[in-house]
Design a protein around this motif. Structure first.
Motif, mmCIF file in Angstrom:
data_model
loop_
_atom_site.group_PDB
_atom_site.id
_atom_site.type_symbol
_atom_site.label_atom_id
_atom_site.label_comp_id
_atom_site.label_asym_id
_atom_site.label_seq_id
_atom_site.Cartn_x
_atom_site.Cartn_y
_atom_site.Cartn_z
ATOM 1 N N LEU A 161 0.829 -1.209 0.000
ATOM 2 C CA LEU A 161 0.000 0.000 0.000
ATOM 3 C C LEU A 161 0.860 1.254 0.000
ATOM 4 C CD1 LEU A 161 -2.744 -1.094 2.552
ATOM 5 C CD2 LEU A 161 -3.018 -0.816 0.094
ATOM 6 N N HIS A 195 2.289 1.883 -3.552
ATOM 7 C CA HIS A 195 1.321 2.186 -4.601
ATOM 8 C C HIS A 195 0.504 3.436 -4.309
ATOM 9 C CE1 HIS A 195 2.229 -1.967 -5.750
ATOM 10 N NE2 HIS A 195 1.701 -1.699 -6.924
ATOM 11 N N ALA A 196 0.349 3.785 -3.034
ATOM 12 C CA ALA A 196 -0.504 4.925 -2.683
ATOM 13 C C ALA A 196 0.253 6.037 -1.978
ATOM 14 C CB ALA A 196 -1.671 4.457 -1.808
ATOM 15 N N ASP A 214 -5.183 3.336 -13.037
ATOM 16 C CA ASP A 214 -6.011 3.401 -11.840
ATOM 17 C C ASP A 214 -7.488 3.412 -12.217
ATOM 18 O OD1 ASP A 214 -4.012 3.410 -9.938
ATOM 19 O OD2 ASP A 214 -3.735 5.573 -10.039
ATOM 20 N N THR A 215 -8.277 2.759 -11.380
ATOM 21 C CA THR A 215 -9.723 2.892 -11.493
ATOM 22 C C THR A 215 -10.138 4.159 -10.758
ATOM 23 O OG1 THR A 215 -10.116 1.596 -9.481
ATOM 24 C CG2 THR A 215 -9.959 0.388 -11.569
ATOM 25 N N SER A 253 -9.629 3.505 -6.979
ATOM 26 C CA SER A 253 -8.244 3.517 -6.495
ATOM 27 C C SER A 253 -7.656 4.922 -6.558
ATOM 28 C CB SER A 253 -7.388 2.551 -7.325
ATOM 29 O OG SER A 253 -7.344 2.948 -8.682
ATOM 30 N N LEU A 264 -9.094 6.910 -3.668
ATOM 31 C CA LEU A 264 -8.515 6.494 -2.388
ATOM 32 C C LEU A 264 -7.102 7.049 -2.218
ATOM 33 C CD1 LEU A 264 -9.592 2.779 -1.774
ATOM 34 C CD2 LEU A 264 -10.008 4.750 -0.310
ATOM 35 N N LYS A 265 -6.302 6.986 -3.276
ATOM 36 C CA LYS A 265 -4.954 7.548 -3.208
ATOM 37 C C LYS A 265 -5.009 9.043 -2.921
ATOM 38 C CE LYS A 265 -2.768 4.263 -6.404
ATOM 39 N NZ LYS A 265 -2.056 4.118 -7.692
ATOM 40 N N LEU A 298 -7.992 -2.987 0.953
ATOM 41 C CA LEU A 298 -7.304 -1.848 0.343
ATOM 42 C C LEU A 298 -6.356 -2.290 -0.766
ATOM 43 C CD1 LEU A 298 -6.465 0.318 3.501
ATOM 44 C CD2 LEU A 298 -8.213 0.757 1.774
ATOM 45 N N VAL A 329 -8.197 -2.918 -3.978
ATOM 46 C CA VAL A 329 -8.625 -1.710 -4.677
ATOM 47 C C VAL A 329 -7.435 -0.945 -5.242
ATOM 48 C CG1 VAL A 329 -9.776 0.515 -4.415
ATOM 49 C CG2 VAL A 329 -10.724 -1.514 -3.302
ATOM 50 N N ILE A 330 -6.405 -0.706 -4.411
ATOM 51 C CA ILE A 330 -5.303 0.179 -4.788
ATOM 52 C C ILE A 330 -4.240 -0.539 -5.620
ATOM 53 C CG2 ILE A 330 -3.422 1.594 -3.875
ATOM 54 C CD1 ILE A 330 -5.201 2.282 -1.511
ATOM 55 N N LYS A 355 -6.360 -3.113 -8.418
ATOM 56 C CA LYS A 355 -7.295 -2.329 -9.239
ATOM 57 C C LYS A 355 -8.627 -3.051 -9.460
ATOM 58 C CE LYS A 355 -3.936 0.701 -10.052
ATOM 59 N NZ LYS A 355 -2.766 -0.001 -9.521
#
Length: 759
Positions: free
Chosen positions: A106, A109-110, A135-136, A139, A142-143, A440, A443-444, A447
């Motif tokens: 995490l 990536h974030a 990214d969706t 995601s 969230l980032k 998480l 999602v992140i 994707k």
């Protein structure tokens, strides 16, 4: 040495195992039994006893026993098999697993990392891999949310620390409950044996267990897999015997309808008893955490082909026995063993309990080491117990603290039920933390869409919250133990992290201008003395305040200055050829360099080589590269035991043979030997003037300058902050390990400079 042994000894990633043979996978699966499943396999010793405690003892008829078995079967299947084996095991961080692996994914990536000294060059590490997929909208949002709200980044860190502290709590409770449960079985045969003798025997075993930790588990690890394998075969065989001998209809309990019947018949007492059911899956987190030593495939094979069926048969057999012997519920496991095999099974049970305890203790050492890497725990002494097996470490301070706490739990509680209540709360909390982090990651990192993430969170999270709620009700009956331990450990971790970050902020705000110091040289009478000065710094760039404090009080510094920053990066491991990053500070005539020593959260921050020689060799290589480049820029370059990355000199790495090196026979040779292929002769390139000056400075001696800083809270700070900084953080700072210990610095060459930080 066979290939599987090499994989286990040096650690592995999933990528390395994709092409392994079937025999290698089976061998690894067998070896994983002793390391991974020791804790999980000993759960039958106390699951039914803890579940049928309190008021539920009055309702232990056949329907209730079938209901408990149904809960055990479906919990084991959904959480252990579906969640961990089929889903969570797929989320590896370069082959590493566990809570820190999910958090590391995490962070990369974030951009969630709150570690100081993070640089763009860190993202060029070979282990710093991120997915390139777009990214969706979920995601991306969230980032963006975490970037805009740093408080939630800290909140996520605290959440991860909660799971970590609960895991450390497992390291206290698991040896106590496992050993005490195994030893208490002797009371089945020796009726007059007082409980005090059981406690004494358990304490003696625990004392021996913790006392031999400094020898390393590798000396007895060859026994782990056979012991666990023998234990699983024993309890499954006994289970089959009990099923056919006492109740062949026990298979009906696998229907989920019996769970509803159980809750309808028992009400709130049945719901509160679920804290005992969850003990059946204690140890499943170890499967995920052990990915660094075994492949995901081998762990899955061991679980699905042996561990899962053996434990299910054991629980079914014990339930079949209890359906005909309700009065034996508190001694059900040993009562269900046939007379002819009781003592052999008792001996194997005791050995299995020791193996399970050993695995948890070793895992606790690794967790503490990772917390140190994340600046969430004071640096402690870490001892390598094996020169061959990757990750075998021993932490003396933690070992003796765990021993004292285990003895206190064993002597103070003397009750398997209370230990089980404490164990259940710690286990379910760790599982829930993993579920949230896994959501998480889906999602992140992966994707995935919001629907899949919600299904994962609701399905697994709701089950774990159900067990957490049942365990919380048992807080007065032993559940308070992991809460108290977690509060203490979290207070230590958060205080250390807070104080460390404040000190780093102070260093950043009070960087010293090198030009200003040099301009004051004539006024201060500043001179350059022969030798190399190595200054430990908390900064990856710039000159720390400790150096300005040093030169104003002693206006002289060495001919060559190297500012060394030991830092952690958000990857599991950093390879040796990527460990050091060298750059120059100021003009060349200053002869000042910055050396960043990078470690991953799984790396052991302790060098076994001569850091002094390697540092000088790296600086010389940097100077030679810089001289060969008409427009040099400070950048990272590779260096492995003195080997030079010749790509910076225009030599293709594909045509470069292993004969390219800087001769390291001290004193250093003054030629750089390059051989482009086997047919070429060695080309000798004389060292440049600056390199010669560095070598002469090395001959004059190396002095290590370490800042001995004291943090103090400002007078305007709150009472809580003053207590945290002036008392807790100060105590931890005085008793932790300094950076010079990591790099094996001789105390005869060490110079400490005191300084006070106001945070």
């Amino acid at each position: 040495m066979n290939p599987s042994e090499q994989f286990v000894e040096h650690g592995m990633s999933q990528q390395n195992l994709k092409r392994t043979s079937c025999a290698t996978v089976l061998t690894l699966a067998y070896q994983s039994l002793g390391i991974v499943y020791g804790d999980l396999s000993t759960s039958p010793l106390y699951v039914y006893k803890t579940t049928f405690s309190g008021k539920l003892r009055l309702k232990e008829d056949e329907e209730e026993i079938f209901g408990v078995l149904s809960f055990i079967f479906w919990t084991f299947t959904i959480i252990a098999l579906f969640k961990y084996v089929f889903i969570v095991m797929s989320a590896d961080d370069n082959g590493e697993g566990g809570t820190f692996a999910l958090y590391s994914l995490l962070c990369r990536h974030a951009r969630l990392s709150i570690l100081p000294n993070q640089q763009a060059t860190d993202e060029k590490l070979s282990a710093y891999t991120t997915q390139d997929s777009a990214d969706t909208w979920l995601s991306a949002n969230l980032k963006l949310f975490f970037e805009k709200h740093p408080r939630f980044q800290k909140g996520l860190l605290i959440f991860v620390l909660l799971g970590t502290c609960m895991t450390i709590g497992d390291g206290v409770i698991t040896p106590a409950i496992s050993v005490f449960s195994a030893v208490s079985g002797v009371q089945v045969k020796i009726k007059g044996l007082h409980e005090n003798y059981v406690v004494i025997i358990s304490c003696v075993i625990l004392l021996v267990l913790f006392s031999i930790q400094h020898h390393g588990t590798h000396r007895v690890a060859f026994m782990f897999a056979p012991v666990v394998a023998a234990w699983l075969l024993c309890i499954s065989g006994i289970g089959v015997y009990n099923i056919f001998y006492w109740n062949r209809q026990i298979y009906r309990a696998l229907s989920p309808l019996y769970m509803l019947k159980f809750l309808r018949a028992t009400g709130i007492e049945g719901w509160m008893s679920l804290g005992g059911v969850v003990l059946s899956i204690t140890g499943v987190e170890a499967m995920y955490a052990a990915l660094g030593h075994f492949s995901a495939l081998s762990i899955k094979v061991a679980f699905t082909c042996l561990v899962y069926p053996c434990l299910i048969l054991a629980y079914m057999g014990e339930a079949a026995f209890l359906s005909k012997h309700h009065h034996d519920i508190q001694e059900s496991f040993y009562k269900a063993i046939p007379e002819t095999v009781f003592w052999p099974v008792f001996i194997v049970a005791t050995l299995a309990a020791i193996v399970g305890s050993q695995a948890v203790i070793s895992a606790t050492f690794s967790i503490v080491s990772q917390c140190c890497a994340l600046n969430c725990f004071p640096p402690v002494k870490i001892v390598h117990t094996s020169s061959r097996i990757y990750g075998q470490i021993y932490v003396p301070e933690v070992n003796w603290i765990l021993m004292c706490l285990c003895l206190a739990v064993t002597i103070g509680l003397r009750d398997i039920d209370m230990m089980g209540h404490a164990y259940g709360l710690a286990t379910t909390t760790v599982m829930f933390v993993t579920t949230c982090l896994m959501t998480l990651v889906m999602v992140i990192v992966w994707k995935q869409g919001i629907i899949k993430a919600i299904i994962c969170l609701v399905l697994f999270g709701s089950i774990e919250l159900l067990y957490i709620s049942a365990s919380i009700c048992k807080v007065p009956e032993g559940g308070w133990i992991p809460l108290v331990l977690s509060f203490i450990f979290m207070s230590i971790m958060f205080t250390w992290n807070y104080g460390t970050m404040k000190k780093h902020e102070f260093d950043v705000e009070n960087k010293v201008s090198m030009s200003k110091i040099l301009s004051l040289g004539p006024c201060l009478g500043m001179v350059r003395v022969p030798g190399i000065g190595v200054i430990f710094s908390n900064l990856a760039s710039g000159v720390p305040a400790i150096f300005g404090h040093f030169v104003t009080n002693l206006p002289a510094f060495h001919q060559v200055l190297v500012f060394v920053c030991v830092k952690s990066v958000q990857v599991p491991c950093v390879s040796d050829n990527e460990r050091l990053v060298i750059s120059r500070i100021g003009p060349k005539e200053y002869r000042m360099f910055c050396c960043i020593v990078r470690y991953g959260y799984k790396d052991l921050q302790q060098e076994n080589y001569n850091f002094e020689n390697k540092l000088v060799s790296a600086i010389i290589q940097f100077v030679e590269i810089e001289e060969s480049d008409p427009a040099p820029t400070p950048e990272e370059f590779s260096m492995d035991d003195g080997n030079l990355n010749m790509e910076h000199l225009g030599v293709s790495p594909h045509t470069l043979s292993s004969s390219c090196y800087i001769e390291k026979n001290f004193p250093f040779s003054c030629v750089l030997r390059v051989k482009k292929n086997d047919n070429d002769h060695l080309q000798e390139t004389p060292y440049k003037d600056e390199s010669m000056q560095i070598l002469k400075a090395k001959e004059s001696g190396v002095t290590y300058i370490l800042g001995h800083s004291y943090a103090e809270a400002k007078k305007s700070s709150t009472i809580l902050k003053k207590f945290a900084i002036n008392v807790v953080y100060a105590f931890l700072s005085k008793n932790c390990r300094d950076p010079d210990g990591f790099l094996n610095v001789a105390h005869t060459s060490l110079l400490e400079v005191g300084m006070v930080y106001h945070v």
